[in-house]
Design an enzyme around this catalytic site. Structure first.
Site, PDB file in Angstrom:
ATOM      1  N   SER A 332      37.785  45.299  40.200  1.00  0.00           N
ATOM      2  CA  SER A 332      37.760  45.675  38.841  1.00  0.00           C
ATOM      3  C   SER A 332      37.204  46.873  38.452  1.00  0.00           C
ATOM      4  O   SER A 332      37.580  47.873  38.684  1.00  0.00           O
ATOM      5  CB  SER A 332      37.255  44.451  37.948  1.00  0.00           C
ATOM      6  OG  SER A 332      37.754  44.547  36.528  1.00  0.00           O
ATOM      7  N   ASP A 343      39.491  60.204  43.215  1.00  0.00           N
ATOM      8  CA  ASP A 343      40.521  61.159  42.572  1.00  0.00           C
ATOM      9  C   ASP A 343      39.960  62.581  42.219  1.00  0.00           C
ATOM     10  O   ASP A 343      40.595  63.476  42.177  1.00  0.00           O
ATOM     11  CB  ASP A 343      41.295  60.478  41.700  1.00  0.00           C
ATOM     12  CG  ASP A 343      42.275  59.370  42.015  1.00  0.00           C
ATOM     13  OD1 ASP A 343      42.270  59.140  43.120  1.00  0.00           O
ATOM     14  OD2 ASP A 343      42.483  58.466  41.241  1.00  0.00           O
ATOM     15  N   LYS A 357      42.313  44.680  41.642  1.00  0.00           N
ATOM     16  CA  LYS A 357      42.412  43.964  40.448  1.00  0.00           C
ATOM     17  C   LYS A 357      42.493  45.063  39.490  1.00  0.00           C
ATOM     18  O   LYS A 357      41.577  45.745  39.019  1.00  0.00           O
ATOM     19  CB  LYS A 357      41.207  43.251  40.065  1.00  0.00           C
ATOM     20  CG  LYS A 357      41.277  42.375  38.544  1.00  0.00           C
ATOM     21  CD  LYS A 357      40.192  41.568  38.442  1.00  0.00           C
ATOM     22  CE  LYS A 357      40.396  41.043  36.933  1.00  0.00           C
ATOM     23  NZ  LYS A 357      39.950  42.105  36.042  1.00  0.00           N
TER      24      LYS A 357
END
Length: 518
Positions: A332, A343, A357
């Site tokens: 999460s 990224d 998740k």
């Protein structure tokens, strides 16, 4: 119900009550309000889609109420109506996804404690040993009432409020002890403690306070109860572990980063292993501390437009190499942070694929706040657009979770996971400085003084944290590039089983026992 009413009157009243309940349930299905000044509908007109939907809702609710009434009236033995309703709610939510659930009035307090990471208590981490039926203090929390009262790591709690632990309900000793130690702040609790190496029980009165669990942890505790966030003093490499994402996590992390900058930090390892997640806002705030601009995460719900959370340059900590540690229990909010840093190429990710998740749950109060629904209302997406959520039919080769960078995928066995868990617990222990006599005795014997009891048992194999070692290796390489021409960006290092840096992280491997914070 009146005490002098006849049985038939009671049954009539009961039926009337459930008739009223039926009316209320059916009324909840109405999606339009018909006002008195609206024109009367044409009886020959065909029913609209809205009208058909309302009729279907009425029919479905009628099925539910009829089923409920039949169980209540005719089941072979009496049933608790509240339990039936709660079971029905849980059944509905269980059909949705693994993360939506019902939080009953009995469970709401514990749920809030988990989210907020605070409760009324004395501030100790305890571990129950079922073989000896002993409750051992793993560590007092820094600045807590127990810490101030002189409770030390290794002490055994023999009594609580005069009741010996041996008299607690069997197989419920830990739960019973925790419920007795927690309580309203400002109220005293008396514990009987046997200090490590002693035999006498010392009665200690401790006044409970609001305990706020720290979610930002360091490399080790100093003897004064403060965290040392430097794991490598020579190269000034910091180490910060986040246990949860609570409302205070970003503020705590800023404080740790300020301390590290003052100490001359040149690199940072952010450990998110075993972190189950927490608040979305906390994940965004933590990511924003390391990313100067661009998307952190976007969320999209059924009834809401897509929302994008972006980074701001102000207050960003940059200019040093960074590695993020994750494992298969990082979920999460942990995945939001690790994905955003990966990224944006702000950090490499080391370890193993995360839980997967990619959904957001809202906590919706019901019954005037005495219970709640935790309902999945949106999905979240990482900056690159790659999928994070692991669906029930997802396969290993599918795209989900956060994958470590190429060359930094180091998967632990179950035994290694137990060793890592024990390693992290050992780091959370506040160990008192040895006295001058203890130090002298240790020096005279030519042995290292550890401040721990020794036993005749054979030494257990040492745990080597190769994931942490690989993260440190990456940062060392960035701080001390080779003299020759640097390798091309595409040439990624290969994972190695161990490095010389692992020596700093080798606590003993032991199977963890039931523990709790109180």
């Amino acid at each position: 119900m009146l005490p002098y009413a006849s049985k038939s009157v009671q049954q009539y009243a009961q039926r009337a009550a459930w008739g009223l309940t039926l009316i209320m349930l059916l009324s909840a299905c109405v999606t339009r309000i018909v006002r008195s000044d609206e024109p009367k509908p044409d009886p020959e007109a065909k029913p609209t889609a809205d009208a058909e939907a309302v009729a279907d809702d009425y029919a479905l609710m009628q099925v539910f109420v009829d089923t409920f009434e039949q169980i209540d009236r005719n089941y072979v033995k009496g049933v608790d109506r509240r339990e039936l309703i709660e079971a029905a709610i849980r059944g509905m939510l269980a059909e949705l996804d693994p993360y939506s659930n019902y939080i009953s009035p009995e469970d709401l307090s514990g749920f809030n404690e988990d989210v907020e990471q605070e409760f009324g208590g004395i501030g100790i981490q305890v571990q129950y040993k079922p073989d000896s039926r002993q409750l051992v203090v793993m560590t007092p929390l820094p600045g807590s009432p127990a810490f101030k009262a002189g409770v030390l790591a290794g002490d055994t709690i023999a009594e609580i409020e005069g009741q010996p632990l041996s008299e607690f309900p069997k197989n419920k000793e830990l739960q019973t002890a925790v419920s007795m130690l927690k309580g309203k702040p400002g109220v005293e609790v008396t514990i009987g403690v046997v200090h490590m190496g002693g035999t006498e029980i010392e009665q200690i009165k401790i006044t409970r306070e609001v305990i706020r669990l720290k979610t930002v942890l360091g490399s080790r505790y100093r003897s004064d109860g403060t965290w040392d966030y430097l794991i490598d003093g020579a190269d000034k490499i910091g180490y910060i572990r986040l246990s949860h994402f609570s409302r205070r996590t970003a503020e705590e992390l800023r404080g740790a980063l300020r301390d590290l900058k003052k100490a001359g930090m040149q690199g940072l390892v952010l450990d998110l292993r075993f972190n189950p997640g927490g608040l979305l806002t906390a994940a965004v705030e933590v990511s924003d501390l390391f990313i100067e601009s661009g998307k952190i995460v976007s969320t999209k719900g059924r009834n809401t437009a897509e929302q994008t959370r972006s980074a701001k340059r102000f207050g960003t900590y940059s200019g040093f190499p960074m590695a993020v540690l994750v494992n298969r229990f990082s979920a999460s909010a942990s995945e939001i942070v690790s994905a955003a840093l990966q990224d944006h190429k702000r950090a490499i990710v080391v370890g193993e694929r995360t839980w997967g998740k990619g959904s957001v749950q809202n906590v919706i109060e019901i019954e005037d706040g005495s219970s709640a629904l935790k309902l999945t209302t949106a999905s979240y997406h990482r900056p690159s657009g790659k999928n994070i959520h692991r669906f029930p039919d997802s396969k290993e080769e599918d795209e989900w979770g956060v994958m470590p960078d190429e060359g930094y995928n180091i998967r632990f066995s179950n035994e290694q996971m137990l060793g890592l868990n024990r390693s992290q617990r050992d780091r959370e222990v506040i160990r008192p400085e040895p006295s001058e006599k203890e130090s002298a005795d240790g020096d005279a014997a030519g042995e290292e003084t550890t401040g721990e009891e020794t036993t005749d048992e054979a030494a257990e194999p040492e745990f080597v944290d190769t994931q942490l070692a690989k993260a440190l290796e990456y940062i060392h390489e960035r701080l001390h590039p080779a003299e020759e021409d640097p390798a091309p960006e595409s040439d990624k290092p290969k994972a190695e089983p161990e490095s010389k840096d692992a020596a700093a992280v080798r606590p003993p491997l032991r199977r963890p026992l039931p523990t709790s914070a109180t």
